[in-house]
Design an enzyme around this catalytic site. Structure first.
Site, PDB file in Angstrom:
ATOM      1  N   ASN A   1       4.727   2.160   5.023  1.00  0.00           N
ATOM      2  CA  ASN A   1       4.452   0.806   5.512  1.00  0.00           C
ATOM      3  C   ASN A   1       5.483  -0.122   4.883  1.00  0.00           C
ATOM      4  O   ASN A   1       5.397  -0.431   3.696  1.00  0.00           O
ATOM      5  CB  ASN A   1       3.020   0.414   5.098  1.00  0.00           C
ATOM      6  CG  ASN A   1       2.702  -1.032   5.440  1.00  0.00           C
ATOM      7  OD1 ASN A   1       3.488  -1.716   6.100  1.00  0.00           O
ATOM      8  ND2 ASN A   1       1.551  -1.513   4.986  1.00  0.00           N
ATOM      9  N   TRP A   2       6.442  -0.522   5.695  1.00  0.00           N
ATOM     10  CA  TRP A   2       7.548  -1.342   5.156  1.00  0.00           C
ATOM     11  C   TRP A   2       7.139  -2.786   4.908  1.00  0.00           C
ATOM     12  O   TRP A   2       7.909  -3.560   4.338  1.00  0.00           O
ATOM     13  CB  TRP A   2       8.735  -1.332   6.122  1.00  0.00           C
ATOM     14  CG  TRP A   2       9.385   0.000   6.318  1.00  0.00           C
ATOM     15  CD1 TRP A   2       8.965   1.227   5.836  1.00  0.00           C
ATOM     16  CD2 TRP A   2      10.589   0.260   7.052  1.00  0.00           C
ATOM     17  NE1 TRP A   2       9.827   2.215   6.238  1.00  0.00           N
ATOM     18  CE2 TRP A   2      10.835   1.649   6.987  1.00  0.00           C
ATOM     19  CE3 TRP A   2      11.477  -0.546   7.766  1.00  0.00           C
ATOM     20  CZ2 TRP A   2      11.943   2.245   7.606  1.00  0.00           C
ATOM     21  CZ3 TRP A   2      12.575   0.036   8.385  1.00  0.00           C
ATOM     22  CH2 TRP A   2      12.802   1.428   8.292  1.00  0.00           C
ATOM     23  N   LYS A   3       5.986  -3.195   5.400  1.00  0.00           N
ATOM     24  CA  LYS A   3       5.535  -4.591   5.282  1.00  0.00           C
ATOM     25  C   LYS A   3       6.629  -5.529   5.816  1.00  0.00           C
ATOM     26  O   LYS A   3       7.270  -5.202   6.802  1.00  0.00           O
ATOM     27  CB  LYS A   3       5.108  -4.886   3.845  1.00  0.00           C
ATOM     28  CG  LYS A   3       4.064  -3.850   3.374  1.00  0.00           C
ATOM     29  CD  LYS A   3       3.357  -4.194   2.123  1.00  0.00           C
ATOM     30  CE  LYS A   3       2.360  -3.078   1.782  1.00  0.00           C
ATOM     31  NZ  LYS A   3       1.618  -3.325   0.566  1.00  0.00           N
TER      32      LYS A   3
ATOM     33  N   HIS B   1      -5.235  -3.555   7.554  1.00  0.00           N
ATOM     34  CA  HIS B   1      -4.664  -3.461   6.199  1.00  0.00           C
ATOM     35  C   HIS B   1      -5.271  -4.567   5.336  1.00  0.00           C
ATOM     36  O   HIS B   1      -5.564  -5.661   5.832  1.00  0.00           O
ATOM     37  CB  HIS B   1      -3.139  -3.597   6.273  1.00  0.00           C
ATOM     38  CG  HIS B   1      -2.477  -3.288   4.969  1.00  0.00           C
ATOM     39  ND1 HIS B   1      -2.426  -4.193   3.942  1.00  0.00           N
ATOM     40  CD2 HIS B   1      -1.886  -2.164   4.516  1.00  0.00           C
ATOM     41  CE1 HIS B   1      -1.805  -3.633   2.901  1.00  0.00           C
ATOM     42  NE2 HIS B   1      -1.473  -2.400   3.231  1.00  0.00           N
TER      43      HIS B   1
ATOM     44  N   GLU C   1      -4.013  -6.591   3.377  1.00  0.00           N
ATOM     45  CA  GLU C   1      -3.282  -7.860   3.414  1.00  0.00           C
ATOM     46  C   GLU C   1      -3.649  -8.665   4.654  1.00  0.00           C
ATOM     47  O   GLU C   1      -3.678  -9.894   4.619  1.00  0.00           O
ATOM     48  CB  GLU C   1      -1.768  -7.584   3.330  1.00  0.00           C
ATOM     49  CG  GLU C   1      -1.386  -7.169   1.908  1.00  0.00           C
ATOM     50  CD  GLU C   1      -0.219  -6.212   1.799  1.00  0.00           C
ATOM     51  OE1 GLU C   1       0.557  -6.084   2.760  1.00  0.00           O
ATOM     52  OE2 GLU C   1      -0.093  -5.572   0.729  1.00  0.00           O
TER      53      GLU C   1
ATOM     54  N   GLU D   1      -7.244   2.453   0.719  1.00  0.00           N
ATOM     55  CA  GLU D   1      -6.308   1.714  -0.119  1.00  0.00           C
ATOM     56  C   GLU D   1      -7.091   0.765  -1.021  1.00  0.00           C
ATOM     57  O   GLU D   1      -7.432  -0.353  -0.591  1.00  0.00           O
ATOM     58  CB  GLU D   1      -5.334   0.909   0.740  1.00  0.00           C
ATOM     59  CG  GLU D   1      -4.482   1.758   1.660  1.00  0.00           C
ATOM     60  CD  GLU D   1      -3.169   1.067   2.026  1.00  0.00           C
ATOM     61  OE1 GLU D   1      -2.123   1.703   1.854  1.00  0.00           O
ATOM     62  OE2 GLU D   1      -3.186  -0.099   2.434  1.00  0.00           O
TER      63      GLU D   1
ATOM     64  N   GLY E   1       0.601  -2.434  -4.735  1.00  0.00           N
ATOM     65  CA  GLY E   1       1.711  -3.216  -5.274  1.00  0.00           C
ATOM     66  C   GLY E   1       1.568  -3.555  -6.746  1.00  0.00           C
ATOM     67  O   GLY E   1       2.283  -4.400  -7.259  1.00  0.00           O
TER      68      GLY E   1
ATOM     69  N   SER F   1       0.252   2.122  -4.620  1.00  0.00           N
ATOM     70  CA  SER F   1       1.181   2.577  -5.659  1.00  0.00           C
ATOM     71  C   SER F   1       1.441   4.083  -5.637  1.00  0.00           C
ATOM     72  O   SER F   1       1.537   4.705  -6.695  1.00  0.00           O
ATOM     73  CB  SER F   1       0.705   2.113  -7.048  1.00  0.00           C
ATOM     74  OG  SER F   1       0.682   0.699  -7.114  1.00  0.00           O
TER      75      SER F   1
HETATM   76  P1  13P Z   1       2.297  -0.026  -2.443  1.00  0.00           P
HETATM   77  O1  13P Z   1       2.658   1.425  -2.238  1.00  0.00           O
HETATM   78  O2  13P Z   1       3.505  -0.908  -2.562  1.00  0.00           O
HETATM   79  O3  13P Z   1       1.311  -0.190  -3.554  1.00  0.00           O
HETATM   80  O4  13P Z   1       1.571  -0.512  -1.100  1.00  0.00           O
HETATM   81  C1  13P Z   1       0.544   0.245  -0.583  1.00  0.00           C
HETATM   82  C2  13P Z   1       0.190  -0.239   0.771  1.00  0.00           C
HETATM   83  O5  13P Z   1      -0.348  -1.319   0.933  1.00  0.00           O
HETATM   84  C3  13P Z   1       0.531   0.618   1.923  1.00  0.00           C
HETATM   85  O6  13P Z   1      -0.057   0.152   3.096  1.00  0.00           O
END
Ligand code: 13P
Length: 259
Positions: A10-12, A96, A98, A168, A174, A214
């Protein structure tokens, strides 16, 4: 029953066109010999088409990070499932944390998107996970149960079979704080039990449950050794070709998974 692992990046909100092309060209090469697991990248909307073009003919598939909850119409700034299919997406990440935290997405909205995604033939990756406060208050399982029932409910078993779930824990995203393999396994097995209650054993044993939060090259092996962890949803570490390659090429204790 052995489930085929899925490792998704997931590149966000990262990567320009040039950076995206460079990354997927590297991945295409470094992962060309991987045949026993599914690989997905989920870049921003702006580069989906170009990434899909670069990856054409490879075994790496492309997914989006979100979609709108309507089929089409006057929804300025939004993107539908059909438009995602049109640019070459096979998957879409839904709910997600976020999106739940910053854009107010509810389980009901995620459920509506889930049904639309399945209707257009996209494989949904539905995210669930508890906040740190909820874990500390001992509410992890209550929160997960509600999210699973309400985000994933109301499907025909034949549709539920196609859904991917991602656990998650929000406190692990993160932050560099990964859930321990045992902590993740405990929740994964709980999610699978709920899928069994909703859709029966054959669906529960077929559905893949990814871990996210992470995931790094140095913790993927031990996570993948757990019986109910069927892959990873990787954020930060999916932005670097070397790290994502190593994560996809994890070396779990396969005997633990082959049961
Ligand atoms: P990180 O791997 O940066 O913790 O992010 C996880 C995530 O939200 C994947 O969707």
């Amino acid at each position: 029953m052995a489930r085929r692992p899925l490792i998704a990046g997931n590149w966000k909100m990262h990567k320009t066109v040039a950076e995206s092309v460079e990354l997927v060209q590297k991945l295409r090469e470094s992962l060309s010999s991987v045949a026993d697991r599914d690989i997905l990248v989920a870049p921003p909307f702006t580069v989906l088409a170009v990434v899909a073009e670069v990856l054409k003919g490879s075994q790496i598939t492309v997914g989006a990070q979100n979609m709108n909850d309507n089929v089409q119409g006057a929804f300025t700034g939004e993107v539908s499932g059909a438009l995602l299919k049109d640019v070459g997406c096979s998957h879409v990440i839904l709910g997600h944390s976020e999106r739940r935290q910053y854009y107010g997405e509810t389980d009901a909205l995620v459920n509506k998107k889930l049904k639309l995604a399945l209707d257009v033939g996209l494989t949904p990756i539905v995210c669930v996970g508890e906040l740190l406060r909820e874990r500390e208050e001992g509410k992890t399982f209550t929160v997960i149960e509600k999210q699973v029932k309400e985000s994933l409910g109301g499907l025909a078993p034949i549709q539920a079979n196609k859904v991917v779930v991602a656990y998650e824990p929000v406190w692990a995203i993160g932050t560099g704080k990964t859930a321990t393999p045992a902590q993740a396994q405990e929740v994964h097995s709980f999610i699978r039990k709920w899928i069994e209650r909703l859709y029966g054993e054959p669906v529960a044993s077929a559905v893949r449950i990814l871990y996210g939060g992470s995931v790094k090259p140095d913790n993927m092996d031990s996570l993948m050794a757990e019986a109910d962890i069927d892959g990873g949803l990787v954020g930060g570490a999916s932005l670097k070709a070397e790290d994502f390659t190593r994560i996809v090429r994890y070396q779990a204790v396969l005997s633990a998974r082959a049961r």
